[in-house]
Design a protein around this motif. Structure first.
Motif, PDB file in Angstrom:
ATOM      1  N   GLY A   1       0.826  -1.202   0.000  1.00 25.85           N
ATOM      2  CA  GLY A   1       0.000   0.000   0.000  1.00 25.85           C
ATOM      3  C   GLY A   1       0.861   1.253   0.000  1.00 25.85           C
ATOM      4  N   ALA A   2       1.931   1.235   0.813  1.00 31.25           N
ATOM      5  CA  ALA A   2       2.808   2.396   0.912  1.00 31.25           C
ATOM      6  C   ALA A   2       3.571   2.622  -0.391  1.00 31.25           C
ATOM      7  CB  ALA A   2       3.783   2.217   2.070  1.00 31.25           C
ATOM      8  N   LEU A   3       4.036   1.536  -1.005  1.00 31.75           N
ATOM      9  CA  LEU A   3       4.799   1.684  -2.251  1.00 31.75           C
ATOM     10  C   LEU A   3       3.910   2.238  -3.356  1.00 31.75           C
ATOM     11  CD1 LEU A   3       6.866  -1.627  -2.203  1.00 31.75           C
ATOM     12  CD2 LEU A   3       7.752   0.682  -1.996  1.00 31.75           C
ATOM     13  N   VAL A   4       2.699   1.680  -3.479  1.00 31.92           N
ATOM     14  CA  VAL A   4       1.796   2.168  -4.524  1.00 31.92           C
ATOM     15  C   VAL A   4       1.387   3.610  -4.225  1.00 31.92           C
ATOM     16  CG1 VAL A   4      -0.398   1.764  -5.675  1.00 31.92           C
ATOM     17  CG2 VAL A   4       0.994  -0.157  -4.975  1.00 31.92           C
ATOM     18  N   GLY A   5       1.119   3.892  -2.948  1.00 29.15           N
ATOM     19  CA  GLY A   5       0.757   5.263  -2.562  1.00 29.15           C
ATOM     20  C   GLY A   5       1.867   6.244  -2.891  1.00 29.15           C
TER      21      GLY A   5
ATOM     22  N   ALA B   1      -4.136  -2.060  -0.940  1.00 27.05           N
ATOM     23  CA  ALA B   1      -3.366  -1.075  -1.691  1.00 27.05           C
ATOM     24  C   ALA B   1      -4.322  -0.226  -2.517  1.00 27.05           C
ATOM     25  CB  ALA B   1      -2.369  -1.786  -2.592  1.00 27.05           C
ATOM     26  N   PRO B   2      -3.991   1.049  -2.758  1.00 23.48           N
ATOM     27  CA  PRO B   2      -4.889   1.897  -3.539  1.00 23.48           C
ATOM     28  C   PRO B   2      -4.866   1.481  -5.007  1.00 23.48           C
ATOM     29  CG  PRO B   2      -2.842   3.035  -3.117  1.00 23.48           C
ATOM     30  CD  PRO B   2      -2.769   1.744  -2.361  1.00 23.48           C
ATOM     31  N   SER B   3      -5.997   1.686  -5.702  1.00 22.43           N
ATOM     32  CA  SER B   3      -6.008   1.329  -7.119  1.00 22.43           C
ATOM     33  C   SER B   3      -5.882   2.560  -8.000  1.00 22.43           C
ATOM     34  CB  SER B   3      -7.284   0.563  -7.446  1.00 22.43           C
ATOM     35  OG  SER B   3      -8.392   1.247  -6.928  1.00 22.43           O
ATOM     36  N   GLY B   4      -5.824   3.731  -7.408  1.00 24.75           N
ATOM     37  CA  GLY B   4      -5.655   4.932  -8.206  1.00 24.75           C
ATOM     38  C   GLY B   4      -5.216   6.073  -7.319  1.00 24.75           C
TER      39      GLY B   4
ATOM     40  N   PHE C   1      -6.682   8.605  -6.313  1.00 23.02           N
ATOM     41  CA  PHE C   1      -7.668   9.227  -5.434  1.00 23.02           C
ATOM     42  C   PHE C   1      -8.109   8.315  -4.309  1.00 23.02           C
ATOM     43  CE2 PHE C   1      -8.025  11.239  -9.585  1.00 23.02           C
ATOM     44  CZ  PHE C   1      -7.668  12.522  -9.214  1.00 23.02           C
ATOM     45  N   ASP C   2      -7.640   7.046  -4.344  1.00 21.22           N
ATOM     46  CA  ASP C   2      -7.925   6.143  -3.237  1.00 21.22           C
ATOM     47  C   ASP C   2      -7.040   6.498  -2.054  1.00 21.22           C
ATOM     48  OD1 ASP C   2      -9.643   4.891  -4.816  1.00 21.22           O
ATOM     49  OD2 ASP C   2      -8.571   2.990  -4.987  1.00 21.22           O
ATOM     50  N   SER C   3      -7.566   6.293  -0.861  1.00 22.97           N
ATOM     51  CA  SER C   3      -6.759   6.582   0.319  1.00 22.97           C
ATOM     52  C   SER C   3      -5.579   5.626   0.393  1.00 22.97           C
ATOM     53  CB  SER C   3      -7.608   6.439   1.571  1.00 22.97           C
ATOM     54  OG  SER C   3      -8.620   7.400   1.544  1.00 22.97           O
ATOM     55  N   ALA C   4      -4.458   6.149   0.832  1.00 24.65           N
ATOM     56  CA  ALA C   4      -3.257   5.317   0.910  1.00 24.65           C
ATOM     57  C   ALA C   4      -2.281   5.925   1.902  1.00 24.65           C
ATOM     58  CB  ALA C   4      -2.600   5.211  -0.460  1.00 24.65           C
ATOM     59  N   THR C   5      -1.255   5.154   2.228  1.00 23.39           N
ATOM     60  CA  THR C   5      -0.136   5.711   2.972  1.00 23.39           C
ATOM     61  C   THR C   5       1.010   5.899   1.993  1.00 23.39           C
ATOM     62  OG1 THR C   5       0.635   3.513   3.504  1.00 23.39           O
ATOM     63  CG2 THR C   5      -0.757   4.579   5.109  1.00 23.39           C
ATOM     64  N   ALA C   6       2.126   6.422   2.486  1.00 24.79           N
ATOM     65  CA  ALA C   6       3.336   6.518   1.676  1.00 24.79           C
ATOM     66  C   ALA C   6       4.447   5.861   2.487  1.00 24.79           C
ATOM     67  CB  ALA C   6       3.656   7.973   1.384  1.00 24.79           C
ATOM     68  N   LEU C   7       5.585   5.616   1.855  1.00 25.80           N
ATOM     69  CA  LEU C   7       6.658   4.914   2.571  1.00 25.80           C
ATOM     70  C   LEU C   7       7.027   5.562   3.906  1.00 25.80           C
ATOM     71  CD1 LEU C   7       9.225   3.596  -0.041  1.00 25.80           C
ATOM     72  CD2 LEU C   7       8.071   2.317   1.740  1.00 25.80           C
ATOM     73  N   PRO C   8       7.345   6.863   3.916  1.00 22.67           N
ATOM     74  CA  PRO C   8       7.760   7.424   5.210  1.00 22.67           C
ATOM     75  C   PRO C   8       6.649   7.408   6.252  1.00 22.67           C
ATOM     76  CG  PRO C   8       7.645   9.130   3.532  1.00 22.67           C
ATOM     77  CD  PRO C   8       7.469   7.837   2.824  1.00 22.67           C
TER      78      PRO C   8
END
Lengths: 346, 434
Positions: free
Chosen positions: B214-218, B375-378, B380-387
């Motif tokens: 999720g973080a990587l895709v975000g 994981a987000p699919s686009g 605009f989907d909610s997601a986290t980021a690596l940091p």
């Protein structure tokens, strides 16, 4: 040249769809970091066992959660907020003003606040709330006068306590844990003191004078990250830390709960109320979003299920202190019928 | 040196000067040596610190790159699982039954005893079994060999993070649990393969199931948005300022402000994004697109400054030659100057994006630190980021997240090194010397 053109038009398209792509599919939860792990557990369970998209569980702190939750009705506002204290009258008013008129309050259980030491600690700690207050308050009675806290050693407070420097690591004022500690431990400790009992002071006086933690060194604000406090305690076995009990429970191999008035914090003693420092945990449901956000009802059903809330359920395993069976039934009833809460008194 | 002084000065001062030079020679050489020594000491210090950082990350993080699994023969009991009810069914009961086969001395009808067995397996085991049966319902009624992760305490035990020599009351796993684990190990059912879950799964509250997908895709969506916005805008601004704008007070003022903007703390941009993008424009919270917009604000000054430096480095003779053969100003810029400056611009952009990749504070403010199990699919989907994922894991009470936090930092560092390597490659490959 053409590359720039393509990128600029791409941005334009993306920016336009940004506002259109708002229809929210998933449940959104904000609020207290103490309730966070429980909602997290329910959310993961819910995502695994149903076809609905994973809920978004955000930890914003109780106050920050109320701000977002009470912001209004609609897709950009959260459906649920967790709180490690009951909603305040001012927050309820804010909700009403923004059109969030029907809120259901649900107490899922309670959480103990615990002082803890490293398991390496050479002393057997047993403190009363009065002693905790004398060690940590900014102002305490000294020779019949209300004055700045002079104590630097535990043994100065009571000869039976270990002869080590007072060093307590705790959360900063922005934390709900800190609010709860001040209210449940410091105020109660203050009221235990002879000076306060004999002086005939009322609750307002206590709130005004006993709420400040000392800032001259022995009490250390260690930030919101509990894992950092654990590391500090491990390197310094005579220091104490303030935690939510669920955190101590997860780290029983490195932390030992400090007895308060002879009672060790545990799921049992917090549940039956014999451990004095415990607080209720709530979440608040925005009824206007029910039936609109897909899967909301199913999520609430999962949250209210015996699998989650009962003793031995998966929230209990995470350190939640459960409610009695009647209270669980009553809660389930109230949530199922979306009974709105009344305006809080204070 | 002495020759020079011979020409310029008379005999008296000449002697004095040579004397002075000779006398001070030793002292000056010593000073130079000191300076060199200090330089080497500074570099050694920096390298030691870097080494300590990497070493501490690797020494805690390497545990997360493997995960303890157990291989079980599971009888998919048709009484518990029927084809009509899929994907629902008693998968945890089926797993418990096969664990009970391994430990016949434990009475699984007692709930507390049964928990002791079911807690050996990860909570995700039942869902793995479910997914397998759903994809192939003919397995119902058969015995399948299933390799599933062990729960975190047993994983820690296998990796010696739970020390067996500590007293029992200080351990997450008691002696009886250790005995059960050893029994499984003796039967050769325990394996410790590479932990691909760390990269392929989204977040979970169970450390053994949690991953960075999720973080990587975000982070990918956020960086893509950031690039698509900051790159053209940054180059446009830089080209205008460098090639077209008249030198005036206004352009000076703009230049100073751009330089200042590059030094504004990132949290300020986060607050701005919270108020403007989420508050005014009503964009969704936690969306990588909003994160990308915020990061673009931060990256733009870096790109503008790098682009202007790259444009400045293109020698005026090229512009003059192009103008000389009749090119218009705009042809000069787009057909000659900009292509020549591109390697420098790209280097600056990649370094700016690498900075953006590691940025945490603004993302926390716009809610990209939520717990989401998919994981987000686009964008605009909610997601986290690596940091922010590192931030969440560092704050989690479960012990398994300690090593996973370090592992996630190593992954982030890996991406940063990769991006910087591309920047260096582009520079050395395409840069022109005049």
């Amino acid at each position: 040249m053409s590359v720039t053109k393509i990128t600029t038009s791409a941005i334009a398209i993306v920016a336009l769809t940004a506002t259109a792509a708002a229809a929210r599919e998933e449940i959104r939860r904000v609020g207290s970091s103490t309730v966070f792990p429980y909602t997290q557990a329910v959310a993961e369970r819910f995502a695994n066992t149903t076809e609905f998209p994973s809920p978004i569980v955000e930890s914003t702190g109780t106050g920050g959660g109320m701000q977002i939750f009470c912001g209004g009705i609609g897709e950009s506002f959260a459906d649920i907020t967790g709180a490690s204290r009951a909603m305040k009258a001012s927050e309820y008013q804010m909700c009403q003003d923004n059109g969030v008129t029907s809120i259901t309050e649900a107490q899922i259980g309670s959480d103990g606040l615990s002082l803890a030491v490293s398991v390496e600690s050479p002393h057997d700690w047993d403190l009363t709330l009065g002693q905790i207050f004398l060690a940590l308050a900014a102002e305490v009675p000294v020779d019949g006068e209300w004055a700045a806290n002079p104590y630097t050693n535990w043994s100065e407070i009571d000869a039976s306590l270990p002869d080590v420097e007072i060093e307590v690591l705790g959360p900063p004022p922005t934390s709900g844990t800190r609010d709860a500690f001040v209210e449940l431990a410091m105020h109660a400790g203050c009221e235990e003191l002879e000076y306060v009992q004999n002086g005939g002071f009322d609750g307002d006086w206590v709130e005004e004078n006993c709420s400040r933690m000392r800032t001259d060194g022995p009490f250390i604000e260690a930030g919101e990250n509990d894992n950092l406090i654990v590391q500090r305690l491990q390197s310094d076995p005579t220091a104490l830390g303030i935690f939510g009990y669920s955190f101590v429970y997860e780290n029983l191999d490195t932390l030992a709960g400090v007895k308060i008035a002879g009672t060790t914090p545990s799921l049992e003693t917090i549940g039956d109320g014999s451990y004095p420092v415990s607080r209720p945990l709530f979440f608040y449901i925005k009824n206007a979003h029910r039936g609109v956000i897909p899967g909301f009802e199913e999520f609430l059903t999962e949250y209210m299920s015996e699998d989650a809330l009962a003793p031995g359920g998966y929230l209990n395993e995470r350190g939640l202190v459960t409610l009695s069976e009647e209270r669980r039934d009553e809660l389930r009833e109230r949530v199922a019928n979306s009974v709105p809460m009344e305006a809080p008194a204070d | 040196m002495t020759d020079l002084t011979t020409d310029n000065a008379g005999p008296g001062p000449r002697n004095l000067t040579t004397e002075a030079v000779k006398n001070s020679l030793g002292r000056r050489n010593r000073k130079q040596l000191y300076l060199q020594g200090l330089g080497i000491a500074a570099i050694t210090f920096a390298l030691t610190m870097l080494f300590i950082l990497i070493w501490s990350l690797v020494s805690t993080g390497h545990h997360a790159f493997t995960q303890t699994h157990v291989t079980l023969d599971v009888y998919v009991d048709p009484e518990e699982i029927s084809e009509e009810n899929l994907p629902r069914g008693g998968f945890s009961e089926v797993l418990l039954a096969s664990m009970a086969q391994q430990f016949p001395d434990i009475d699984v009808s007692d709930r507390a005893e049964a928990r002791k067995l079911s807690s050996i397996l990860s909570d995700g085991a039942q869902f793995q079994l479910r997914d397998r049966v759903v994809s192939d319902p003919s397995l119902i009624g058969q015995t399948v060999s299933l390799t599933v992760p062990l729960s975190d305490p047993y994983d820690q035990l296998n990796k010696n993070l739970v020390r067996r020599d500590t007293p029992e009351n200080r351990r997450r796993v008691d002696d009886a649990a250790i005995a059960r684990f050893d029994q499984l190990a003796d039967r050769g059912m325990i394996s410790t393969p590479l932990n691909f879950t760390l990269l392929t799964a989204a977040d979970s509250r169970f450390p053994e199931l949690a991953g960075l997908r999720g973080a990587l895709v975000g982070s990918f969506w956020a960086l893509l948005t950031c690039f698509l916005i900051s790159f053209p805008l940054g180059i446009g601004a830089a080209v205008y300022l460098e090639e077209f704008a008249p030198k005036s007070r206004v352009s000076d003022f703009i230049e100073i402000n751009i330089n200042n903007l590059a030094a504004v703390p990132s949290v300020v941009f986060g607050l701005l994004a919270l108020a403007v993008f989420i508050g005014w424009f009503g964009m969704p919270r936690s969306a990588p697109f909003v994160g990308g917009l915020t990061l673009a604000l931060m990256t733009m000054p870096t790109i503008i400054i790098a682009t202007r430096a790259a444009l400045k480095a293109v020698p005026p003779s090229i512009r003059e030659a192009a103008l000389g053969v009749g090119a218009s100003k705009h042809q000069v810029v787009f057909q000659h100057v900009l292509p020549l400056a591109m390697p420098g611009i790209l280097t600056g952009t990649i370094i700016g994006l690498a900075q953006a990749l590691g940025e945490t504070a603004p993302l926390l403010l716009i809610g990209m630190n939520a717990f989401i199990t998919s994981a987000p699919s686009g964008p605009f989907d909610s997601a986290t980021a690596l940091p922010t994922q590192i931030f969440i894991w560092a704050d989690s009470p479960e012990r398994g997240f300690v090593s996973r936090t370090s592992a996630a930092i190593l992954v982030l560092l890996g991406f940063l090194i990769f991006m910087n390597a591309i920047a260096i490659f582009l520079r050395s490959k395409f840069e022109r010397k005049w």
